[in-house]
Design a protein around this motif. Sequence first.
Motif, PDB file in Angstrom:
ATOM      1  N   HIS A 192     181.681  -3.018 -30.023  1.00  0.00           N
ATOM      2  CA  HIS A 192     182.947  -3.441 -29.631  1.00  0.00           C
ATOM      3  C   HIS A 192     183.148  -4.600 -28.843  1.00  0.00           C
ATOM      4  O   HIS A 192     184.059  -5.117 -28.855  1.00  0.00           O
ATOM      5  N   HIS A 210     189.221  -5.241 -26.201  1.00  0.00           N
ATOM      6  CA  HIS A 210     188.231  -4.782 -25.031  1.00  0.00           C
ATOM      7  C   HIS A 210     188.768  -4.497 -23.792  1.00  0.00           C
ATOM      8  O   HIS A 210     188.554  -3.481 -23.236  1.00  0.00           O
ATOM      9  N   TRP A 257     174.144  -1.645 -21.787  1.00  0.00           N
ATOM     10  CA  TRP A 257     174.255  -2.670 -21.217  1.00  0.00           C
ATOM     11  C   TRP A 257     173.095  -3.392 -20.527  1.00  0.00           C
ATOM     12  O   TRP A 257     171.935  -2.518 -20.445  1.00  0.00           O
ATOM     13  N   ASP A 283     177.756  -6.047 -21.729  1.00  0.00           N
ATOM     14  CA  ASP A 283     178.157  -5.289 -22.598  1.00  0.00           C
ATOM     15  C   ASP A 283     177.550  -5.646 -23.857  1.00  0.00           C
ATOM     16  O   ASP A 283     177.752  -6.652 -24.458  1.00  0.00           O
ATOM     17  N   HIS A 298     182.878  -2.409 -16.869  1.00  0.00           N
ATOM     18  CA  HIS A 298     183.873  -3.415 -17.383  1.00  0.00           C
ATOM     19  C   HIS A 298     184.316  -4.216 -15.983  1.00  0.00           C
ATOM     20  O   HIS A 298     184.682  -5.299 -16.480  1.00  0.00           O
TER      21      HIS A 298
HETATM   22 MN    MN Z   1     182.872  -2.601 -23.650  1.00  0.00          MN
END
Ligand code: MN
Length: 202
Positions: free
Chosen positions: A168, A27, A126, A164, A77
């Motif tokens: 993934h 990630h 998100w 998130d 992120h």
């Molecule tokens: Mn992500």
Amino acid sequence: MAFELPELGYAYDALEPNIDARTMEIHHSKHHQGYTNNLNNAIAGTDLEGKSIEDILTNLDMSNAAVRNNGGGFYNHSLFWTVMNPEDRGYLSGELKDAIEAEFGSKEAFIDAFSKAAATQFGSGWAWLCVHKGGKVEVCSTPNQDNPLMPGVTCGGTPILGLDVWEHAYYLNYQNRRPDYIEAFFKVINWNEVERRYAAAK
Ligand code: MN
């Protein structure tokens, strides 16, 4: 000055067993690095080069897909890593606790609202806790890499906690069990950092 991938501040395995090391490594070193590189490529030679990420997102032309997706990915992120911590997490307290209780009634009701926003965001996106000027807090979700700083996004204000919910972020460990991942997130939230962000943004 190009954007750089921020350091995590803790080891990839530091959030085990709640978030597994392999997921954290991919990630951070692949996904977040990719958004960072693509953002730099998208703004190179344009008048966005040299501006802060907050300035870029706040004044974003939403039809600019490359900057919207990768600028959002870079910012989201960067925030996400800081609101988790393996230790020294603190607990919900002070002015932020007061604001959350004023809006939701209790910490538990806030957790329910945030978890619901994260669980019901269809596809990738998100969940957010945002603060408006004056201190009022709000929970919402956004698709893809959009975030509350961008113009016209459903929720407003400054994001101070983000989760998130792209696959993934959890698929290796949790497969399709997004609710289990959301529950685990609450065990690693760095409340000290969320409170710091609240105080800075309110
Ligand atoms: Mn992500």
